[in-house]
Design an enzyme around this catalytic site. Structure first.
Site, PDB file in Angstrom:
ATOM      1  N   GLY A  83      44.331  43.159  33.367  1.00 57.93           N
ATOM      2  CA  GLY A  83      44.936  43.380  34.671  1.00 57.93           C
ATOM      3  C   GLY A  83      44.760  42.200  35.595  1.00 57.93           C
ATOM      4  N   PRO A 110      50.939  42.986  35.525  1.00 56.81           N
ATOM      5  CG  PRO A 110      53.028  42.542  36.463  1.00 56.81           C
ATOM      6  CD  PRO A 110      52.362  42.891  35.167  1.00 56.81           C
ATOM      7  CG  ASN A 111      50.522  46.709  40.776  1.00 55.18           C
ATOM      8  OD1 ASN A 111      49.933  47.771  40.634  1.00 55.18           O
ATOM      9  ND2 ASN A 111      50.680  46.135  41.956  1.00 55.18           N
ATOM     10  CG  HIS A 139      47.190  41.491  48.004  1.00 55.45           C
ATOM     11  ND1 HIS A 139      48.523  41.155  47.978  1.00 55.45           N
ATOM     12  CD2 HIS A 139      46.980  42.295  46.923  1.00 55.45           C
ATOM     13  CE1 HIS A 139      49.100  41.718  46.926  1.00 55.45           C
ATOM     14  NE2 HIS A 139      48.190  42.411  46.277  1.00 55.45           N
ATOM     15  CE  LYS A 143      46.695  39.084  44.785  1.00 53.96           C
ATOM     16  NZ  LYS A 143      46.069  39.458  43.488  1.00 53.96           N
ATOM     17  N   GLY A 149      50.610  38.389  41.601  1.00 56.01           N
ATOM     18  CA  GLY A 149      51.357  38.504  40.355  1.00 56.01           C
ATOM     19  C   GLY A 149      52.506  39.488  40.472  1.00 56.01           C
TER      20      GLY A 149
END
Length: 251
Positions: A83, A110-111, A139, A143, A149
Site C-alpha cells: 500500500g 494506490p488506495n 493530506h 505525508k 499516488g
C-alpha cells in the site's frame, strides 16, 4: 497504519498476524491492539520473516524502503500486499519480475479505501466528456510524497478515454511561480499538507457552461482495512503482479 492492519487481521477468523517489523523496534514482542496475544517484532526484516515464515507481507512504508523489503520477502517465497505510494513504473516492473521469478502473488494499490477506488473508476470514463480537469488532494502534514499516488492514478484514469491532453490555460501573469499547481497530461494537480487532514481527493471537470465535481474524504484509517483484508486473501491465489483494488472488486 501497521497497528490498524494488525487489528483488522486479528478480527478475521481465517487470518492470523505472525510478526511485525519496525525500524525503531526496541522490544522483542508487540502486543496486538486487542491485547489478546503478542507477536514477535524486529527491526531486521530478513531475520523476522525467516523465523516467522508468514504467507503474506503487508507493506505500508515508503517508496525507497518498500522495494528493499519486497525483494527480501519475495526471495523467501512470501506473497506481497503493498500500500506504499510513490512507486515508479520501474519499481512496478521489478515487482512483477520478482513475483514471476519466485512464483508468488504481488498486489499493489494506490488506495485501499473502497470510495477512493470508486472515484478512480468513475474518472476513467469521464475524461472524454470534458475539456478541463483539476485535482485537489489534501493530506496530513507528515505525508512524504506530493502529489499522492491516488491523485496520480486519478490523472492517468481521466486521460485514458481521451485522444489528447486536457486544455490547461497558461496565465499571462504569474506573480507566484507554480500557482496553477503541477501538471500531468493537462490535468492540474494541487497538493495541500496540514494538520487536521487525513486523505481527501476532489476531481473538478469543466467544459462549456458547466462543471462536474467528484470528491472522496477519508475520515480515519479504518476505511482502508476491508480492502487490505481482501487483498491478503486474494494475493495467495495468484502469481504475478496485480495493480489496483478495482481488479479484485470486478470493476
Amino acid at each position: 497504519m501497521g497497528m490498524e492492519v494488525l487489528a483488522a487481521v486479528g478480527r478475521e477468523p481465517d487470518l492470523e498476524p505472525t510478526c511485525g517489523v519496525d525500524k525503531d523496534a526496541n522490544n522483542d514482542y508487540l502486543s496486538l491492539p486487542d491485547s489478546s496475544d503478542r507477536i514477535p517484532v524486529s527491526s531486521d526484516l530478513d531475520a523476522i520473516i525467516r523465523m516467522a515464515q508468514p504467507q503474506v507481507m503487508v507493506d505500508f512504508t515508503n517508496a525507497e524502503a518498500s522495494i528493499v523489503g519486497c525483494r527480501m520477502a519475495a526471495a523467501n517465497g512470501i506473497n506481497l500486499v503493498v500500500g506504499t505510494t510513490g512507486l515508479t513504473e520501474d519499481t512496478l516492473r521489478e515487482l512483477d519480475g520478482l513475483a514471476q521469478e519466485h512464483e508468488i502473488g504481488a498486489f499493489v494499490a494506490p488506495n485501499f479505501a473502497i470510495g477512493a477506488v470508486l472515484i478512480m473508476h468513475l474518472a476513467r470514463g469521464l475524461g472524454k466528456y470534458f475539456d478541463y480537469a483539476d485535482i485537489v488532494e489534501m493530506h496530513h502534514e507528515a505525508k512524504i510524497d506530493s502529489p499522492s499516488g491516488t491523485a496520480l492514478a486519478l490523472a492517468r484514469n481521466l486521460q485514458e478515454s481521451r485522444d489528447s491532453p486536457f486544455i490547461r490555460p497558461s496565465p499571462e501573469k504569474e506573480p507566484i511561480e507554480g500557482a496553477r499547481g503541477g501538471e500531468m497530461e493537462g490535468v492540474s494537480i494541487h497538493s495541500v499538507r496540514m494538520p487536521g487532514r487525513m486523505a481527501h481527493h476532489e476531481v473538478i471537470l469543466g467544459t462549456l457552461g458547466q462543471t462536474l465535481s467528484l470528491r472522496h474524504d477519508t475520515i480515519n484509517r479504518e476505511c482502508y482495512m476491508p480492502g487490505v483484508v481482501l487483498a491478503i486473501r486474494e494475493v495467495v491465489k495468484s502469481k504475478g503482479l496485480v495493480v489496483g483494488l478495482e481488479k479484485l472488486l470486478g470493476l
